[in-house]
Design a protein around this motif. Sequence first.
Motif, PDB file in Angstrom:
ATOM      1  N   VAL A   4      -3.873  14.673 -55.452  1.00 13.12           N
ATOM      2  CA  VAL A   4      -4.814  13.681 -54.927  1.00 13.12           C
ATOM      3  C   VAL A   4      -4.514  12.306 -55.506  1.00 13.12           C
ATOM      4  CG1 VAL A   4      -7.242  13.007 -54.808  1.00 13.12           C
ATOM      5  CG2 VAL A   4      -6.621  15.416 -54.584  1.00 13.12           C
ATOM      6  N   TYR A   7      -1.528  10.704 -53.891  1.00 13.10           N
ATOM      7  CA  TYR A   7      -1.804  10.113 -52.575  1.00 13.10           C
ATOM      8  C   TYR A   7      -2.591   8.808 -52.708  1.00 13.10           C
ATOM      9  CZ  TYR A   7       0.018  13.651 -49.409  1.00 13.10           C
ATOM     10  OH  TYR A   7       0.858  14.458 -48.670  1.00 13.10           O
ATOM     11  N   PRO A 152     -13.179  12.614 -47.210  1.00 17.00           N
ATOM     12  CA  PRO A 152     -12.175  13.671 -47.427  1.00 17.00           C
ATOM     13  C   PRO A 152     -12.809  15.050 -47.574  1.00 17.00           C
ATOM     14  CG  PRO A 152     -11.764  11.781 -48.852  1.00 17.00           C
ATOM     15  CD  PRO A 152     -13.113  11.578 -48.248  1.00 17.00           C
ATOM     16  N   PHE A 381      -3.610  17.615 -47.671  1.00 17.46           N
ATOM     17  CA  PHE A 381      -2.866  17.223 -48.886  1.00 17.46           C
ATOM     18  C   PHE A 381      -1.599  18.079 -48.980  1.00 17.46           C
ATOM     19  CE2 PHE A 381      -7.064  15.628 -49.654  1.00 17.46           C
ATOM     20  CZ  PHE A 381      -6.865  14.464 -50.378  1.00 17.46           C
TER      21      PHE A 381
END
Length: 528
Positions: A4, A7, A152, A381
């Motif tokens: 995470v 990203y 998300p 992801f």
Amino acid sequence: MTEVLNYIWLGVLSVFNGPVMFEIAGLGIPTALAMLFFGLLTGIAVGATPGLAGPMAMAVSLPILISVFGVSADALLPVFAFLIGIMKGATVGGAVPAILFNTPGTPDAFMTTLDGHPMTKRGTPKRALKIAHFSSVSGDTISDIVLFVCAPFLAVMVESVLDLPEKTALIILSLSFIAAVIGGSVAKGLISVSLGLIAAFVATGNTFHPRLTIGLDALSEGFPLIAAVLGVLILGEVFKAIFDMWINHAEKTKSEASLESEEDGLRPGDIRRILPFIGRSSLIGCVVGALPGVGSTLAATLGYSIGKKVHDSGNSPSGKTFGDGIPEGIAATEAANSAVSGANLIPVLSLGIPGNAAAVFLILAADSIGGFNPGPSVFNFTSPEINPELVVAFGIFTLMAVGNLLNWTVGGYVMRSMGVMARIPNQILLPVVLLVTITAIYVQETSLAALWIAILFGFLGFFLRIMQVSILPFVIAFILAGPLENTARQAFSASGGDPYFLFKSPVAVALLVATVCVLVLLTRKKQT
């Protein structure tokens, strides 16, 4: 967790390491950041101009932006940056004419006039504007934090739980909810949605035979999306404004001088006394904004009403209440309507469903450029392969965070200098908006037929407004018609051609039951 963070970092880099637009003292300014700044200035100016609004500026800007930056994936962030800047700036600018001239720049700023303008009449316009700016940006910041956390999470949950039949039922529920909530009645909302679906289904679909074209070759490729949406939203609004001017003969802009004089500017204790109202109204705005179709006007009304009730239940040291011109009234309204803007993107990014007019143009930008399809699949992801859509999503989050920072720093100064925009008469403003809109459509479509289609939809938008039918359900239905048909066709195929595929899944059945309940309950509520 590392995945995470990776990203998030890539999203930040996509904004700050993008192409340089120009240099200041040898320091390169990334194009996305520069466009965000220009969009913010435009949004504040538009919000401060009665008769204009953020979605109108976004509508006119989008075709021009696409013609400048093209439709490659590199254009996504600069275009999104400008649109996000307008969205954020307009929420702040709407309070300017409401406070200074008793004329709300945007519909949701109407409640701001109740306390903002009395403060101006007492000779404290600067204090009222600073209260409005602090409250608006606070609500917007809280809303963005909710968006960053919820979008998300909701997208991952939706992707793991919902299959094709459930997604079809979810779109039906969303359209029904929007139809039921917006407008004067559920029936009018359903009419608006139905018209949008019919218009979108002209000459589209997976078959090779055009449908609903009534034999006209001009309709063989359907209605251009930009022409239809800008026609209904912008040209329809311009036609309605011209009609109102013809009925009322002339628009008058009132400017009232200060009747009393008090010490202007923020006073000690002002921030402390409005913080509870900001927190309460921000929560209201976030909840309202997360629901598709429920606009910021409702949030502002709820925030003001609940704030007034809480304020009246306590002991005010000044003996004044909401409506007498107190900072709490401005704070309750501005925090609520600004908190809607970020939360409104939760259904956009997590479900691909636009919740308001501003979100419509973010969807249109993504649809026109390509490379980013808002919806649950964005938040996959993947590793070690990089999901480029997820990088863009975190790039959008970065732009929103930087937009908040700009609003906190320079937004207040720009806002307080925009009072002059409220003095532009409609006789000058409307022809300019009409000319820019037609130019923007032609730049995007390069076809005279698109202009005629836009004018046709403009008259449709005009008559819908005359009949007091909200045009937002029409626009959202026009955009969601394609995803609805594609999802339904895929679910139908996956079920082996079972016509009852929607009733084979308990979740889909529950969503359909919720659709019926929404329509029935809201119909009965509006009748009472």
